[in-house]
Design an enzyme around this catalytic site. Structure first.
Site, PDB file in Angstrom:
ATOM      1  N   SER A  80       0.829  -1.190   0.000  1.00  0.00           N
ATOM      2  CA  SER A  80       0.000   0.000   0.000  1.00  0.00           C
ATOM      3  C   SER A  80       0.874   1.255   0.000  1.00  0.00           C
ATOM      4  CB  SER A  80      -0.965  -0.037   1.189  1.00  0.00           C
ATOM      5  OG  SER A  80      -1.966   0.952   1.065  1.00  0.00           O
ATOM      6  N   ASP A 123      -9.308  -4.648  -5.928  1.00  0.00           N
ATOM      7  CA  ASP A 123      -8.942  -3.720  -4.857  1.00  0.00           C
ATOM      8  C   ASP A 123      -9.960  -2.582  -4.779  1.00  0.00           C
ATOM      9  OD1 ASP A 123      -7.744  -2.001  -3.040  1.00  0.00           O
ATOM     10  OD2 ASP A 123      -5.749  -2.210  -3.880  1.00  0.00           O
ATOM     11  N   HIS A 149      -7.682  -5.276  -1.306  1.00  0.00           N
ATOM     12  CA  HIS A 149      -6.447  -4.585  -0.940  1.00  0.00           C
ATOM     13  C   HIS A 149      -5.490  -5.498  -0.170  1.00  0.00           C
ATOM     14  CE1 HIS A 149      -4.013  -1.057  -0.577  1.00  0.00           C
ATOM     15  NE2 HIS A 149      -3.998  -1.110   0.747  1.00  0.00           N
TER      16      HIS A 149
END
Length: 806
Positions: free
Chosen positions: A665, A738, A772
């Site tokens: 991330s 995601d 994610h």
């Protein structure tokens, strides 16, 4: 010429090419050592009952399967849910459940028999601890089951189909035997069908002159009128009262788009929020218009408290004007509180007071009274169990600072209690211990004899030592009643009668277990075994040092089980950047060497089993004024990286010519920026990141300015625009589904295309059905295989000293 030998030689040559080795297609398996760790059972989850008499031991399944992720799912208004069971797409199944006496570890355990079929999940205690709840997901229904603590027997609530599409929190207890749930309406009509031919285009328009509408980048938004109809159909639910003793249930009024339900007082009233139209094609469901209402126990509306408009045209870090953030008193006064902005919701407005707290008392026919004004933005309210006070907190946005006050509920002047940086660890006062009221299931902070019980990690320069303090609300003095010894990591969980304390104790070699402390010593309440003894051979050490400007840095050094003294091996640095307002908090240590190692499935620490050194949780502070801290982002992460590498070389265990940088991330964003702007690393791993900041024009992470206010910063922090400068080998992974704000898969797709187009060695792995974070057993194993193979290809065999990668 022997054709077979020629073909075998060609196959060997192809297998040695980076990015192609052993790539036979399909999901790959990591090394047996890593696969064994991934498939090891998790430590059970231990849940103490509200009456402190019983303990639930839950064995949860660690990973989902691709088959489960491939179940039919709707993606509407920022939500993902299974339309068959009207429940969230992803749940954590309970595989086994045992109940036992908390204070008598020798008493026999009660195995709860979970009937075959479906998936049980979402365990919860009743307020008095005499019963417990479970939900079961079936193909076409979500069921509620009630268990008896004494016997361990469970039974379903008949003729009940839960709906948790919107209201995804725990059921709302009114008392020890009654609760409110949201259910699928009995008669909701046929499923909306899409027109074979669209009736027209979907249209969005912003027509308010001078009113900006800065929206973050969201996924799974509504796209057209049919999506709106589907969302309304599946998210609409009915309030249902359930008697867990008799097993009977009855609906309270008609269906609506209920997003929140709370118990007011001791079950006298209900506080509900429901969504209303118009919906939005550019905002998720929690920004839709809503109505907040007080209702009688039978569901009849007593009074409308607020009507929040669509959250559009709100400044970044701003709030809606008018009433927001509603709270119900847990006491028999049955008061309702809410917050109102005094600055129009605009954080840039210069005002003496930014928010105020309002109060409305039963029978709710009068006007609300102002209870408190605050100079900064409201952030939190928690009621005390004395029935007379609450704690509220505010955030000073300009300084990244927080203050907590004692708030008398009768309207008397509040008193400041705590004042510290949002990132403060060393001087953090702790957070209040709470308890569940047996009369109504509400969670309140303990305030025995005018004292709060504050529990915290006890961070310091030598690591964390959890503590429990008594904090006097009269004279604001603190008395420490417990702190973990330096040789273990022991957290206080619950204070019992007679000053006895239940703690959870662990060490580097002992798994977390519950202990009972009294005036004479401690005794074990549980005896959980180590599920992964092979990890105890790994050496772990906290390393501290300074970067060039004096800011304290640290990382956790992990050495593989077969590492030999004096041996330098290739290493992966895994980090995540954080912003700080000052050097002091930036250098504070997090973690403890006494924690029992338990790794998530995606943890890069699994690479230790394949021989690599890992520098984990490497601090990457970005220090500066919160408004402009990102102006020096690249310079500061470069300074951090140089200091990390210098320290790693000094330790004598890392071959700095064979270093990789990685992150997930925002950590992936950092890693690619380092590859774009430095030549410090030979390879990189970037998972589920964002690399082109022009695609997140209205802020990212802590950045408050939009693209047009800080264009140079946005462009400089977009490694996509510097793709031609990246020559190191980069492994990119991303979940194809995601839905995290700002990290759309297109970020990785475009970076891959840019790097491939400019000749960099790059590999892009798109994981089917994953979001994610990656949750399927197949996905997690494959990602570990990809990371290990990538590092071996470009850093060399970690067990062959000095061997260069390809």
């Amino acid at each position: 010429m022997d054709v077979r030998k020629l073909l075998a030689g060609l196959a060997l040559a192809v297998a040695c090419l980076p990015g192609l080795a052993a790539d036979a297609g399909g999901y790959q398996q990591p090394s047996p050592a890593i696969r064994e760790l991934l498939d090891a059972p998790q430590l059970p989850r231990l849940l103490i009952s509200p009456d402190k008499q019983s303990l639930a031991v839950l064995e949860l399944r660690r990973f989902a399967t691709i088959e489960e992720l491939a179940r039919p799912v709707l993606r509407l208004a920022g939500l993902r849910f299974d339309p068959g069971c009207a429940c969230p797409q992803q749940i954590t199944p309970v595989q086994r459940l045992k109940l036992r006496s908390l204070l008598n570890p020798d008493a026999p355990e009660r195995q709860v028999e979970l009937p075959a079929g479906g998936v049980f999940h979402s365990f919860g205690w009743s307020p008095d601890g005499q019963r417990f709840l479970l939900e079961r997901r079936m193909e076409q229904a979500s069921e509620l089951w009630v268990g008896d603590t004494a016997s361990g027997r469970i039974r379903p609530v008949a003729f009940l189909r839960l709906s948790t599409v919107l209201a995804q929190g725990d059921p709302v207890w009114l008392n020890a035997r009654e609760l409110i749930v949201t259910t699928v309406p009995d008669r909701r009509g046929p499923l909306p069908q899409a027109a074979r031919v669209p009736g027209g285009p979907a249209v969005q328009e912003s027509v308010i002159p001078g009113r900006a509408s800065p929206e973050r980048s969201h996924a799974d938004l509504l796209r057209n009128a049919h999506d709106e109809a589907l969302f309304d159909y599946h998210a609409r639910s009915t309030l249902t009262l359930v008697d867990v003793v008799s097993g009977l249930s009855r609906d309270l009024g008609g269906p609506a788009l209920f997003s929140s339900v709370a118990n007011v007082g001791e079950g006298q009233y209900l506080l509900t929020e429901r969504l209303i139209r118009p919906f939005s094609l550019s905002l998720p469901w929690d920004d839709f218009p809503r109505v907040i209402e007080l209702r009688q126990r039978d569901g009849k509306v007593l009074r409308e408290l607020g009507r929040l408009p669509l959250k559009q045209g709100v400044a970044l870090d701003g709030v809606l004007p008018g009433p927001r953030a509603f709270f119900a008193s847990p006491g028999n006064d049955a008061a309702v509180f809410w917050v109102e902005a005094l600055d129009g919701g605009n954080p840039a407005a210069r005002v003496a007071y930014r928010d105020r707290i309002m109060r409305l008392d039963a029978p709710y026919t009068g006007e609300p009274q102002e209870v408190q004004r605050m100079p900064h933005r409201f952030s939190r309210l928690i009621f005390l169990d004395d029935g007379q006070n609450a704690l509220f907190s505010e955030i000073d946005r300009q300084r990244a600072w927080t203050r907590t006050y004692l708030l008398p509920l009768n309207g008397a002047q509040s008193r400041p209690l705590f004042d510290h940086s949002l990132r403060e660890r060393y001087r953090h006062p702790g957070t209040p211990l709470t308890r569940v009221l047996p009369s109504n299931g509400r969670t309140v902070a303990i305030a025995a004899q005018g004292e709060l019980l504050l529990s915290g990690p006890g961070a310091g320069p030598k690591g964390e030592r959890p503590f429990l303090d008594r904090f006097s609300l009269k004279d604001l003095t603190t008395t420490r009643i417990f702190q973990s010894a330096e040789s273990v990591y022991e957290q206080p969980l619950a204070l019992l009668d007679g000053g006895r304390l239940v703690t959870q104790r662990e060490s580097a070699i002992e798994p977390p277990n519950l202990f009972l402390r009294d005036g004479t010593g401690s005794s074990a309440l549980t005896r959980l075994k180590d599920p992964t003894p092979q990890l105890r051979k790994i050496r772990r050490e906290l390393i501290t040092f300074k970067r060039a400007d004096g800011v304290e840095l640290s990382f956790w050094l992990y050495l593989p089980p077969d590492h030999k003294e004096g041996e330098r091996r290739p290493a992966l640095i895994w980090a995540y950047p954080l912003e700080f307002a000052d050097n002091d908090t930036a250098g504070q240590i997090k973690g403890s060497g006494n924690r029992f190692s338990v790794w998530s499935g995606l943890s890069p620490l699994h690479l230790l089993m394949d021989g690599f050194v890992v520098l984990s949780d490497a601090t990457m502070p970005i220090v500066g004024d919160p408004r402009t801290v990102n102006d020096s982002f690249v310079e500061q992460i470069t300074m951090n990286a140089r200091a990390l590498i210098d320290k790693a070389e000094e330790l004598g265990v890392v071959d700095i010519k064979r270093l990789a940088i990685g992150g997930h991330s925002y950590g992936a964003f950092m890693a690619v920026n380092l590859l774009a702007h430095t030549d410090l690393f030979k390879a990189g791993i970037a998972r589920s990141g964002a690399y082109n900041r022009t695609l997140t024009p209205f802020g990212f992470q802590s950045e408050r300015r939009n693209l047009w206010e800080a264009k140079d910063v946005y462009l400089k922090l977009s490694p996509f625009l510097y793709a031609n400068q990246i020559k190191e080998a980069l492994l990119l992974t991303h979940g194809e589904a995601d839905n995290n704000s700002g990290t759309s898969p297109i970020q990785t797709e475009r970076l891959y295309q840019a790097l491939a187009g400019t000749g960099a060695p790059v590999r892009y792995v798109s994981l089917p059905y994953e979001s994610h974070g990656y949750t399927a057993r197949e996905s997690v194993g494959h990602v570990q295989w990809e990371m290990s193979r990538w590092l071996t290809s470009y850093l060399g065999d970690p067990r062959a000293p000095g061997e260069a990668g390809k």
